[in-house]
Design a protein around this motif. Sequence first.
Motif, PDB file in Angstrom:
ATOM      1  N   VAL A 284       0.841  -1.201   0.000  1.00  0.00           N
ATOM      2  CA  VAL A 284       0.000   0.000   0.000  1.00  0.00           C
ATOM      3  C   VAL A 284       0.876   1.250   0.000  1.00  0.00           C
ATOM      4  O   VAL A 284       0.621   2.213  -0.737  1.00  0.00           O
ATOM      5  N   TYR A 285       1.928   1.239   0.819  1.00  0.00           N
ATOM      6  CA  TYR A 285       2.831   2.389   0.871  1.00  0.00           C
ATOM      7  C   TYR A 285       3.527   2.601  -0.479  1.00  0.00           C
ATOM      8  O   TYR A 285       3.661   3.734  -0.948  1.00  0.00           O
ATOM      9  N   GLU A 373     -18.456  14.478   2.092  1.00  0.00           N
ATOM     10  CA  GLU A 373     -19.351  15.388   1.376  1.00  0.00           C
ATOM     11  C   GLU A 373     -19.216  16.817   1.900  1.00  0.00           C
ATOM     12  O   GLU A 373     -19.236  17.778   1.124  1.00  0.00           O
ATOM     13  N   GLY A 374     -19.082  16.961   3.215  1.00  0.00           N
ATOM     14  CA  GLY A 374     -18.897  18.291   3.773  1.00  0.00           C
ATOM     15  C   GLY A 374     -17.590  18.910   3.317  1.00  0.00           C
ATOM     16  O   GLY A 374     -17.536  20.105   2.980  1.00  0.00           O
ATOM     17  N   TYR A 375     -16.544  18.112   3.283  1.00  0.00           N
ATOM     18  CA  TYR A 375     -15.229  18.604   2.852  1.00  0.00           C
ATOM     19  C   TYR A 375     -15.277  19.061   1.393  1.00  0.00           C
ATOM     20  O   TYR A 375     -14.773  20.131   1.040  1.00  0.00           O
ATOM     21  N   VAL A 376     -15.906  18.256   0.555  1.00  0.00           N
ATOM     22  CA  VAL A 376     -16.003  18.589  -0.871  1.00  0.00           C
ATOM     23  C   VAL A 376     -16.831  19.856  -1.072  1.00  0.00           C
ATOM     24  O   VAL A 376     -16.470  20.735  -1.875  1.00  0.00           O
ATOM     25  N   SER A 377     -17.931  20.004  -0.335  1.00  0.00           N
ATOM     26  CA  SER A 377     -18.806  21.160  -0.526  1.00  0.00           C
ATOM     27  C   SER A 377     -18.109  22.462  -0.170  1.00  0.00           C
ATOM     28  O   SER A 377     -18.403  23.508  -0.747  1.00  0.00           O
ATOM     29  N   ALA A 378     -17.169  22.408   0.783  1.00  0.00           N
ATOM     30  CA  ALA A 378     -16.482  23.625   1.213  1.00  0.00           C
ATOM     31  C   ALA A 378     -15.231  23.915   0.407  1.00  0.00           C
ATOM     32  O   ALA A 378     -14.821  25.071   0.291  1.00  0.00           O
ATOM     33  N   SER A 379     -14.612  22.887  -0.167  1.00  0.00           N
ATOM     34  CA  SER A 379     -13.314  23.080  -0.824  1.00  0.00           C
ATOM     35  C   SER A 379     -13.323  22.828  -2.319  1.00  0.00           C
ATOM     36  O   SER A 379     -12.438  23.315  -3.044  1.00  0.00           O
ATOM     37  N   GLY A 380     -14.296  22.045  -2.784  1.00  0.00           N
ATOM     38  CA  GLY A 380     -14.281  21.643  -4.187  1.00  0.00           C
ATOM     39  C   GLY A 380     -13.289  20.535  -4.466  1.00  0.00           C
ATOM     40  O   GLY A 380     -13.123  20.115  -5.614  1.00  0.00           O
ATOM     41  N   VAL A 381     -12.617  20.052  -3.439  1.00  0.00           N
ATOM     42  CA  VAL A 381     -11.620  18.985  -3.577  1.00  0.00           C
ATOM     43  C   VAL A 381     -12.154  17.729  -2.895  1.00  0.00           C
ATOM     44  O   VAL A 381     -12.560  17.775  -1.731  1.00  0.00           O
ATOM     45  N   ASP A 382     -12.166  16.618  -3.623  1.00  0.00           N
ATOM     46  CA  ASP A 382     -12.634  15.363  -3.067  1.00  0.00           C
ATOM     47  C   ASP A 382     -11.419  14.500  -2.690  1.00  0.00           C
ATOM     48  O   ASP A 382     -10.685  14.036  -3.572  1.00  0.00           O
ATOM     49  N   PRO A 383     -11.169  14.302  -1.392  1.00  0.00           N
ATOM     50  CA  PRO A 383     -10.020  13.490  -0.989  1.00  0.00           C
ATOM     51  C   PRO A 383     -10.047  12.083  -1.567  1.00  0.00           C
ATOM     52  O   PRO A 383      -8.993  11.441  -1.709  1.00  0.00           O
ATOM     53  N   ARG A 384     -11.243  11.592  -1.900  1.00  0.00           N
ATOM     54  CA  ARG A 384     -11.337  10.241  -2.458  1.00  0.00           C
ATOM     55  C   ARG A 384     -10.712  10.148  -3.845  1.00  0.00           C
ATOM     56  O   ARG A 384     -10.469   9.050  -4.346  1.00  0.00           O
ATOM     57  N   GLY A 385     -10.432  11.307  -4.444  1.00  0.00           N
ATOM     58  CA  GLY A 385      -9.718  11.305  -5.718  1.00  0.00           C
ATOM     59  C   GLY A 385      -8.266  10.904  -5.574  1.00  0.00           C
ATOM     60  O   GLY A 385      -7.590  10.638  -6.569  1.00  0.00           O
ATOM     61  N   PHE A 386      -7.772  10.888  -4.333  1.00  0.00           N
ATOM     62  CA  PHE A 386      -6.403  10.442  -4.042  1.00  0.00           C
ATOM     63  C   PHE A 386      -6.481   9.157  -3.219  1.00  0.00           C
ATOM     64  O   PHE A 386      -5.828   9.035  -2.177  1.00  0.00           O
ATOM     65  N   SER A 387      -7.271   8.201  -3.671  1.00  0.00           N
ATOM     66  CA  SER A 387      -7.621   7.048  -2.837  1.00  0.00           C
ATOM     67  C   SER A 387      -6.409   6.250  -2.362  1.00  0.00           C
ATOM     68  O   SER A 387      -6.338   5.857  -1.183  1.00  0.00           O
ATOM     69  N   ALA A 388      -5.442   6.007  -3.245  1.00  0.00           N
ATOM     70  CA  ALA A 388      -4.281   5.207  -2.839  1.00  0.00           C
ATOM     71  C   ALA A 388      -3.476   5.929  -1.765  1.00  0.00           C
ATOM     72  O   ALA A 388      -3.010   5.317  -0.794  1.00  0.00           O
ATOM     73  N   LEU A 389      -3.307   7.230  -1.928  1.00  0.00           N
ATOM     74  CA  LEU A 389      -2.552   8.012  -0.954  1.00  0.00           C
ATOM     75  C   LEU A 389      -3.313   8.135   0.362  1.00  0.00           C
ATOM     76  O   LEU A 389      -2.738   8.007   1.450  1.00  0.00           O
TER      77      LEU A 389
END
Length: 434
Positions: A284-285, A373-389
């Motif tokens: 994973v790392y 969802e709250g994070y995306v609504s405030a930032s426009g950035v979805d952390p799930r787009g960096f799923s491996a990281l």
Amino acid sequence: MSNTLECITEWIGRQRWYAGKGHVPRLRELSRQTIDTDDPDATISVILLMDDAGHVPTLYQVPVVERSVLQPAERPNLVGQNDDGLFVIDGPHDPAYTRALMRLLAPDLDPATITATRVLSAEQSNTSVIVDIDGVPTIICKVFRALHHGENPDVTLQAALSAAGSTAVPRFIGQLSSEWDDVGRPGGRATGNVAFAQEFLDGAQDGWKVALEYAADGRDFTELAAALGRQTAEVHETLARALPTNDTSPADIAAVEVSWKRRLMLAEREVPTLMESREAIEAVYAAAAECDWPRLQRIHGDYHLGQALLVPERGWVLVDFEGEPLRPMDERDRPDVALRDVAGMLRSFDYAAGATDGWPTDWARASRDAFFEGYVSASGVDPRGFSALLDAFELDKAVYEAIYESRNRPDWLGIPLRGIAQLLAQRADVTLDR
């Protein structure tokens, strides 16, 4: 202050903030500063002491108040009685020290308005004093016990957020720094933060306790989780504007991967069953190291539900920006990946479920999704787009938790171990899908 050092040496090993558990303290004085006081029976000294008992010397700040008369209420905080017959009291527990400290931290404050002070009892590494102004709890002052050269992220980050107008942290009031001898530094001197003061949030509820109650009752936490996601994103965005950021270099990625592997090696010594998962964890790392990484910026660094307060009519307020205790201070004050904070909060939702009878995994999953969802609504950035990281940071956090639980709460070790197993199974499913 004849034999005051001997009094402190006998007393310090019993304090919760003393890091040298298992060692007999071996203290040497680096500096001693007298602070003016308005109390005629009090003499206030701030002593910096190096403890050479462990493998790595540790510098402690010990403020003391000497008095000729000891009041019954002060007896639990008595350090000792010196050769001059004076009673030596732990400074933060004595109102004379608190008033003197507040004059340094908030020069515009009239000390006569300070009507009461009291020390929080739950802290492990520092000492926090609540100060009442005209009978109302108004200020909380944090006295750092273990000192380090350089900035303390708790001071730097909260000051920057407050100066930027953020209401996501308590209002910053002031900070105090000090110098001491350090032969390893250019010029032979070191500088660091020793105390700071900020707004006290009366009526605030600990986020961990709130989440536990919701999980135990099976109540829907998604609205609060979404609000926490929005507040987290706001803090990340403000820190990125207020403080320097930089692109992630190959050297940065390699350093993070080394820290992941170093922690895993330590965890294997503490929890030998993890050796069975070493290959899968390192895979994973390795996958995360090959991904595109976002820019580096200042972050909270030790983010979980216990670092968020739910304040009436204000919502979530974030506190304790010191960073992860097991990371060296020189790592904690560098730009980092905001996903580390996101991963920490995801693990915290799972922890709340794991600490609840029945282990409500659906509650945790819904809370995680709402946080995203709250994070995306405030930032426009979805952390799930960096799923491996993100998975790598979450896995590293679970490994950290395994170390902590094996040392402190063995009965809770199953929570991080189950989290590690779930994360590895999740990554295996993703790999198979590809």
